[in-house]
Design an enzyme around this catalytic site. Structure first.
Site, mmCIF file in Angstrom:
data_model
loop_
_atom_site.group_PDB
_atom_site.id
_atom_site.type_symbol
_atom_site.label_atom_id
_atom_site.label_comp_id
_atom_site.label_asym_id
_atom_site.label_seq_id
_atom_site.Cartn_x
_atom_site.Cartn_y
_atom_site.Cartn_z
ATOM 1 N N THR A 18 0.807 -1.219 0.000
ATOM 2 C CA THR A 18 0.000 0.000 0.000
ATOM 3 C C THR A 18 0.839 1.267 0.000
ATOM 4 O O THR A 18 0.496 2.258 -0.644
ATOM 5 C CB THR A 18 -0.938 0.000 1.221
ATOM 6 O OG1 THR A 18 -1.783 -1.160 1.159
ATOM 7 C CG2 THR A 18 -1.813 1.243 1.251
ATOM 8 N N ASP A 62 2.361 -8.478 -4.275
ATOM 9 C CA ASP A 62 1.306 -8.343 -3.274
ATOM 10 C C ASP A 62 1.734 -9.182 -2.076
ATOM 11 O O ASP A 62 2.120 -10.349 -2.233
ATOM 12 C CB ASP A 62 -0.023 -8.855 -3.830
ATOM 13 C CG ASP A 62 -1.189 -8.609 -2.883
ATOM 14 O OD1 ASP A 62 -1.122 -9.078 -1.729
ATOM 15 O OD2 ASP A 62 -2.165 -7.971 -3.293
ATOM 16 N N SER A 63 1.688 -8.611 -0.887
ATOM 17 C CA SER A 63 2.230 -9.326 0.269
ATOM 18 C C SER A 63 1.521 -10.649 0.524
ATOM 19 O O SER A 63 2.085 -11.559 1.132
ATOM 20 C CB SER A 63 2.188 -8.449 1.519
ATOM 21 O OG SER A 63 0.868 -8.188 1.920
ATOM 22 N N ASP A 95 0.354 -7.511 5.252
ATOM 23 C CA ASP A 95 -0.233 -8.811 5.573
ATOM 24 C C ASP A 95 0.802 -9.860 5.956
ATOM 25 O O ASP A 95 0.565 -10.668 6.857
ATOM 26 C CB ASP A 95 -1.068 -9.321 4.391
ATOM 27 C CG ASP A 95 -2.394 -8.599 4.256
ATOM 28 O OD1 ASP A 95 -2.779 -7.892 5.213
ATOM 29 O OD2 ASP A 95 -3.051 -8.733 3.209
ATOM 30 N N THR A 283 1.924 -21.248 21.568
ATOM 31 C CA THR A 283 0.620 -20.824 22.063
ATOM 32 C C THR A 283 -0.162 -20.015 21.034
ATOM 33 O O THR A 283 0.406 -19.250 20.254
ATOM 34 C CB THR A 283 0.741 -20.003 23.354
ATOM 35 O OG1 THR A 283 -0.574 -19.631 23.803
ATOM 36 C CG2 THR A 283 1.564 -18.746 23.158
ATOM 37 N N CYS A 285 -2.226 -17.784 22.017
ATOM 38 C CA CYS A 285 -2.470 -16.496 22.664
ATOM 39 C C CYS A 285 -1.581 -15.408 22.059
ATOM 40 O O CYS A 285 -0.462 -15.673 21.616
ATOM 41 C CB CYS A 285 -2.209 -16.585 24.162
ATOM 42 S SG CYS A 285 -3.301 -17.723 25.025
#
Length: 348
Positions: A18, A62-63, A95, A283, A285
């Protein structure tokens, strides 16, 4: 801290994303602009570097389409230009920026210069863009040297929304706001306010500033990711853990490393280990670390031969496995190295 005022030479590498878009005055469409004229677009860059050269990947990427072959090209480019510049700034789509930053951190050995990834949530040609601030901060950090002429941050990092994160400790956490990235288990290495405040207690410095840069370009990508979730079936687990083309699996577990305690699950894990698969417990999390000694389910995984990823991010675990497996066919060696902190990716 005394930061030298002498200007540095910076190579700006535009890969896509971008940040490199501007609105065409004729049809109002967003199109990539010519980064060879970056100083005309962002003249502030000239305050930090006596030379800002631009290299543009062709075709632009494009990522979402980033693949390991792109990382190899990027590592080779930095290696070939390493002696000509004091720092490198890589403009990249958001991304997969954390994946690319993690990969470069393990692919570049003997790094003594900054390699800073940045990008933006809005195109650089938009009035409210975050791209200019991110780019200016990244170039200033890539240019900064100490009183001995050494780089202040000789690491692979992500610079975004006034914060500098270690590349292999970062993750994209927000698709809507300017603070797109987080580094949950380690504080930022620097913060750009009125001045840039560096936390030199956290920054990693080389033992030998004269060591040459070497690159690891042989990547073994036979890695899968298994995310544990309620309702997961034996067929899914079996297909991922026992896949013939899979050498390693990152198991994204609950909390501090917990997974299903059902016999069928543990049996498949044990079968995978018996096949000499590398199984790494990471994990799900956003923050925290794996500790398989706390709960019974974690202990079962450990007893079955699953190794701990401590507080490594999934992006970093993937890149680390790619590089280590590319170095050796000895899975026991890879397992032992996965549990070591090689580039600041884990806290022991």
């Amino acid at each position: 801290m005394n930061v030298m005022n002498s200007k540095a030479a910076i190579l700006l590498i535009y890969t896509g994303g971008t940040i490199g878009m501007k609105e065409d005055p004729e049809d109002q469409a967003l199109k990539p602009f010519d980064f060879s004229q970056i100083l005309e677009e962002v003249p502030e860059l000239g305050k930090f570097a006596f030379k800002v050269d631009a290299y543009t990947f062709s075709p632009l990427i494009d990522s979402s389409d980033v693949e390991p072959a792109f990382w190899v090209d990027l590592a080779r480019l930095i290696h070939s230009r390493y002696d000509d510049y004091d720092g490198f700034v890589i403009l990249h789509g958001t991304d997969t920026m954390a994946f690319s930053a993690a990969a470069l951190s393990f692919m570049l050995d003997g790094l003594t210069k900054p390699v800073i990834f940045t990008g933006s949530q809005l195109p650089i040609g938009r009035p409210r863009t975050d791209g200019k601030e991110n780019l200016v901060s990244a170039v200033e950090i890539a240019s900064a040297k100490d009183e001995n002429g050494h780089s202040i941050v000789p690491e692979v990092c992500i610079c975004f929304d006034s914060l500098l994160f270690r590349g292999n400790r970062s993750t994209k956490a927000d698709a809507e706001n300017f603070n797109a990235f987080r580094s949950p288990d380690i504080a930022p290495l620097a913060e750009a306010g009125i001045s840039i405040r560096y936390d030199r207690r956290l920054i990693r410095y080389p033992e030998d500033w004269n060591v040459g840069l070497t690159i690891n370009t042989n990547l073994d990508t036979r890695v899968s990711i298994l995310k544990i979730h309620p309702g997961i079936t034996p067929q899914v687990v079996r297909n991922i853990l026992l896949g013939a083309e899979t050498r390693a699996v990152i198991i994204e577990t609950y909390g501090s490393g917990n997974a299903i305690s059902r016999d069928w699950f543990i049996d498949i894990v044990r079968q995978a280990v018996s096949m000499n698969k590398i199984l790494v417990n990471v994990t799900q999390c956003l923050a925290g670390r794996v500790n398989m000694d706390i709960y019974a389910t974690g202990k079962k995984l450990k007893e079955s031969g699953v190794i701990t990823g401590y507080d490594i991010r999934t992006e970093s675990a993937l890149a680390k496995l790619f590089v280590l497996m590319g170095k050796s066919q000895d899975n026991d060696w890879v397992k032992s190295m996965m549990e070591q902190d090689l580039k600041g990716e884990i806290s022991r």
